[in-house]
Write a protein that holds these residues in place. Structure first.
Motif, mmCIF file in Angstrom:
data_model
loop_
_atom_site.group_PDB
_atom_site.id
_atom_site.type_symbol
_atom_site.label_atom_id
_atom_site.label_comp_id
_atom_site.label_asym_id
_atom_site.label_seq_id
_atom_site.Cartn_x
_atom_site.Cartn_y
_atom_site.Cartn_z
ATOM 1 N N ASP A 162 -6.894 41.336 -9.459
ATOM 2 C CA ASP A 162 -7.062 42.603 -10.192
ATOM 3 C C ASP A 162 -6.117 43.687 -9.685
ATOM 4 O O ASP A 162 -6.123 44.805 -10.187
ATOM 5 C CB ASP A 162 -8.526 43.087 -10.120
ATOM 6 C CG ASP A 162 -8.950 43.482 -8.708
ATOM 7 O OD1 ASP A 162 -8.171 43.296 -7.748
ATOM 8 O OD2 ASP A 162 -10.086 43.987 -8.572
ATOM 9 N N GLY A 163 -5.316 43.366 -8.644
ATOM 10 C CA GLY A 163 -4.378 44.353 -8.098
ATOM 11 C C GLY A 163 -5.074 45.401 -7.241
ATOM 12 O O GLY A 163 -4.420 46.304 -6.704
ATOM 13 N N GLU A 164 -6.399 45.299 -7.112
ATOM 14 C CA GLU A 164 -7.143 46.266 -6.292
ATOM 15 C C GLU A 164 -7.966 45.539 -5.232
ATOM 16 O O GLU A 164 -9.072 45.954 -4.888
ATOM 17 C CB GLU A 164 -8.028 47.145 -7.187
ATOM 18 C CG GLU A 164 -7.202 47.986 -8.136
ATOM 19 C CD GLU A 164 -7.993 49.065 -8.867
ATOM 20 O OE1 GLU A 164 -9.222 49.172 -8.638
ATOM 21 O OE2 GLU A 164 -7.371 49.780 -9.662
ATOM 22 N N GLY A 165 -7.432 44.391 -4.787
ATOM 23 C CA GLY A 165 -8.046 43.732 -3.636
ATOM 24 C C GLY A 165 -8.895 42.510 -3.949
ATOM 25 O O GLY A 165 -9.440 41.892 -3.037
ATOM 26 N N THR A 166 -9.004 42.147 -5.251
ATOM 27 C CA THR A 166 -9.890 41.026 -5.602
ATOM 28 C C THR A 166 -9.097 39.870 -6.205
ATOM 29 O O THR A 166 -8.238 40.091 -7.067
ATOM 30 C CB THR A 166 -10.928 41.469 -6.668
ATOM 31 O OG1 THR A 166 -11.466 42.720 -6.276
ATOM 32 C CG2 THR A 166 -12.029 40.442 -6.828
ATOM 33 N N ALA A 167 -9.422 38.660 -5.778
ATOM 34 C CA ALA A 167 -8.861 37.450 -6.405
ATOM 35 C C ALA A 167 -10.002 36.656 -7.023
ATOM 36 O O ALA A 167 -11.163 36.742 -6.593
ATOM 37 C CB ALA A 167 -8.141 36.596 -5.368
ATOM 38 N N LEU A 168 -9.632 35.889 -8.040
ATOM 39 C CA LEU A 168 -10.593 35.065 -8.776
ATOM 40 C C LEU A 168 -10.056 33.633 -8.769
ATOM 41 O O LEU A 168 -8.874 33.418 -9.094
ATOM 42 C CB LEU A 168 -10.610 35.611 -10.203
ATOM 43 C CG LEU A 168 -11.766 35.414 -11.156
ATOM 44 C CD1 LEU A 168 -13.071 35.863 -10.537
ATOM 45 C CD2 LEU A 168 -11.482 36.206 -12.442
ATOM 46 N N VAL A 169 -10.887 32.663 -8.373
ATOM 47 C CA VAL A 169 -10.454 31.261 -8.318
ATOM 48 C C VAL A 169 -11.629 30.380 -8.748
ATOM 49 O O VAL A 169 -12.753 30.862 -8.873
ATOM 50 C CB VAL A 169 -10.026 30.845 -6.883
ATOM 51 C CG1 VAL A 169 -8.869 31.694 -6.376
ATOM 52 C CG2 VAL A 169 -11.198 30.928 -5.901
ATOM 53 N N THR A 170 -11.372 29.076 -8.950
ATOM 54 C CA THR A 170 -12.492 28.152 -9.178
ATOM 55 C C THR A 170 -12.623 27.195 -7.987
ATOM 56 O O THR A 170 -11.618 26.763 -7.405
ATOM 57 C CB THR A 170 -12.327 27.307 -10.468
ATOM 58 O OG1 THR A 170 -11.228 26.408 -10.300
ATOM 59 C CG2 THR A 170 -12.123 28.175 -11.695
ATOM 60 N N GLU A 171 -13.856 26.861 -7.678
ATOM 61 C CA GLU A 171 -14.107 25.875 -6.615
ATOM 62 C C GLU A 171 -13.560 24.514 -7.037
ATOM 63 O O GLU A 171 -12.997 23.786 -6.229
ATOM 64 C CB GLU A 171 -15.622 25.771 -6.369
ATOM 65 C CG GLU A 171 -16.200 27.018 -5.747
ATOM 66 C CD GLU A 171 -17.725 26.999 -5.673
ATOM 67 O OE1 GLU A 171 -18.352 26.090 -6.262
ATOM 68 O OE2 GLU A 171 -18.285 27.900 -5.026
ATOM 69 N N ALA A 172 -13.758 24.174 -8.324
ATOM 70 C CA ALA A 172 -13.327 22.852 -8.813
ATOM 71 C C ALA A 172 -11.858 22.613 -8.493
ATOM 72 O O ALA A 172 -11.463 21.497 -8.144
ATOM 73 C CB ALA A 172 -13.584 22.750 -10.317
ATOM 74 N N CYS A 173 -11.041 23.645 -8.588
ATOM 75 C CA CYS A 173 -9.610 23.480 -8.345
ATOM 76 C C CYS A 173 -9.260 23.669 -6.869
ATOM 77 O O CYS A 173 -8.685 22.785 -6.240
ATOM 78 C CB CYS A 173 -8.831 24.479 -9.203
ATOM 79 S SG CYS A 173 -7.056 24.348 -8.931
ATOM 80 N N LEU A 174 -9.604 24.823 -6.326
ATOM 81 C CA LEU A 174 -9.142 25.141 -4.953
ATOM 82 C C LEU A 174 -9.739 24.203 -3.905
ATOM 83 O O LEU A 174 -9.156 23.995 -2.856
ATOM 84 C CB LEU A 174 -9.477 26.594 -4.613
ATOM 85 C CG LEU A 174 -8.476 27.706 -4.999
ATOM 86 C CD1 LEU A 174 -7.340 27.792 -4.010
ATOM 87 C CD2 LEU A 174 -7.925 27.562 -6.391
ATOM 88 N N LEU A 175 -10.908 23.631 -4.186
ATOM 89 C CA LEU A 175 -11.523 22.718 -3.206
ATOM 90 C C LEU A 175 -11.298 21.251 -3.582
ATOM 91 O O LEU A 175 -11.921 20.362 -3.010
ATOM 92 C CB LEU A 175 -13.031 23.003 -3.089
ATOM 93 C CG LEU A 175 -13.430 24.443 -2.728
ATOM 94 C CD1 LEU A 175 -14.952 24.568 -2.595
ATOM 95 C CD2 LEU A 175 -12.755 24.893 -1.423
ATOM 96 N N SER A 176 -10.425 21.003 -4.551
ATOM 97 C CA SER A 176 -10.209 19.620 -5.008
ATOM 98 C C SER A 176 -9.534 18.784 -3.909
ATOM 99 O O SER A 176 -8.774 19.316 -3.084
ATOM 100 C CB SER A 176 -9.346 19.616 -6.267
ATOM 101 O OG SER A 176 -8.077 20.163 -5.962
#
Ligand code: KQY
Length: 364
Positions: A162-176
């Motif tokens: 969001d450019g203000e300190g927050t990232a969004l990810v999915t567990e399915a992908c990042l923990l694959s």
């Protein structure tokens, strides 16, 4: 161009939101015969339309092979810069650099490791070395220094900020298992904080059903403003997507962002399931002796896979009655940009959509 071994956060750099101003955009000319049916002719028409719309408000650079240079040059608008660079396919979001900026007018790239969405575990093509070198080469072209993070497998489509300190990810992908199996969830989160310059990572459990990227976040959820997201949604409880979207909705409703705000979730309806036809499958070459698609296979169609350009939001359309509804929702969320919908079935057949084939170059 310097290759850096510090981290962006240490150096005061962070990834800006996609809705912040861009200097330009990077795309890649499609050519791979096991990704793009019938010589990629239809895919190229769709890519060209995307290029035309984005290049009205941003400087567009397109990469292509030596063999395709004359053909691509003849078909692209004069205002587009065309550069010969070897790639394995056409996914600029995933193989291009993730750009970070600072408050003094600086811009640098991040060169993540790329292994074709899962390497030898469940990667989508057997060799990805050319793709893995694109980020660094493109930073060289732009004369931007680049952070070496090739020891961490990450694709641009697997992260949103969001450019203000927050990232969004999915567990399915990042923990694959095919990405960074030696790292714990906490270590992955620390790496994202150090390289994206964020202090909070919101983990959605799942993405879009049958998404061959292990469910990239950019197909299911995207920031439209700080504290606001769109989430791909179906009300059909019999659709396998329902449980996936509901789990993400629950996670978003329970979360706060880096600024302590609750997240406002706008549901973006999904089109009716889109499946690939026998005729389309016949137009695809084999990959390593195997078919890349099966007739009737459900494709990961989602309107969330849009690109936010300086002057437009470029969204995929599927010839579905929901196309117009999704466009109206996005238009209400982006009142200062024109939402342009582009028929995108021929991009979807390759396994992604408009966000996956674009990479913004933020204004420094
Ligand atoms: O980011 C993406 N969605 C890329 C998908 C690549 C699929 C390769 N067939």
């Amino acid at each position: 161009m310097k290759i850096l071994h510090t981290t962006p956060a240490q150096d005061g750099f962070f990834m800006p939101a996609e809705f912040a101003p861009h200097e330009g955009c990077l795309m890649i000319w499609p050519e791979r015969a096991d990704s793009w049916q019938y010589g990629a002719y239809a895919a190229r028409r769709a890519f060209i339309r995307v290029i035309e719309v984005i290049s009205e408000s941003e400087k567009m650079t397109v990469l292509c092979s030596e063999n395709q240079y004359d053909n691509a040059r003849a078909q692209l608008p004069d205002r587009v810069r065309l550069v010969v660079m070897a790639t394995d396919d056409a996914w600029a979001r995933d193989v291009g650099p993730t750009f970070v900026i600072d408050s003094c007018g600086g811009r640098r790239g991040i060169d993540w490791g790329f292994n074709a969405w899962g390497g030898t575990v469940d990667g989508l093509y057997p060799s990805w070395e050319r793709d893995n070198r694109v980020a660094r080469k493109f930073c060289d072209l732009l004369e931007n220094d680049v952070y070496n993070k090739r020891d961490f497998i990450c694709e641009g489509g697997s992260i949103h900020v969001d450019g203000e300190g927050t990232a969004l990810v999915t567990e399915a992908c990042l923990l694959s298992a095919g990405r960074n199996p030696a790292l714990s969830r906490k270590e992955i989160e620390q790496t994202l904080c150090a390289y994206l310059g964020v202090s909070k990572v919101i983990w959605l459990p799942r993405g879009i059903y049958n998404d061959e990227t292990n469910e990239h976040v950019d197909n299911v959820c995207a920031f439209t403003a700080p504290g606001e997201v769109v989430l791909a949604w179906t009300d059909d409880a019999n659709d396998p997507q329902y449980a996936l979207s509901k789990a993400s909705l629950d996670a978003l409703e329970a979360a706060t962002d880096a600024q302590g705000r609750r997240i406002r979730v706008h549901k973006l309806p999904l089109p009716a399931p889109v499946t690939i036809t026998e005729e389309e499958c016949r137009g695809l070459d084999l990959c390593d002796g195997e078919a890349t698609r099966t007739p009737g296979e459900r494709l990961a169609a989602s309107y969330v896979n849009f690109y936010i350009a300086n002057g437009a939001v470029v969204m995929p359309a599927f010839g579905d009655p929901m196309d117009e509804k999704a466009q109206a929702i996005l238009q209400s969320l982006f009142p200062t940009r024109k939402v342009v919908s582009i028929p995108a079935r021929d991009i979807l057949i390759g396994g992604g959509n408009i966000h996956c084939i674009t990479q913004q170059i933020p204004r420094a």
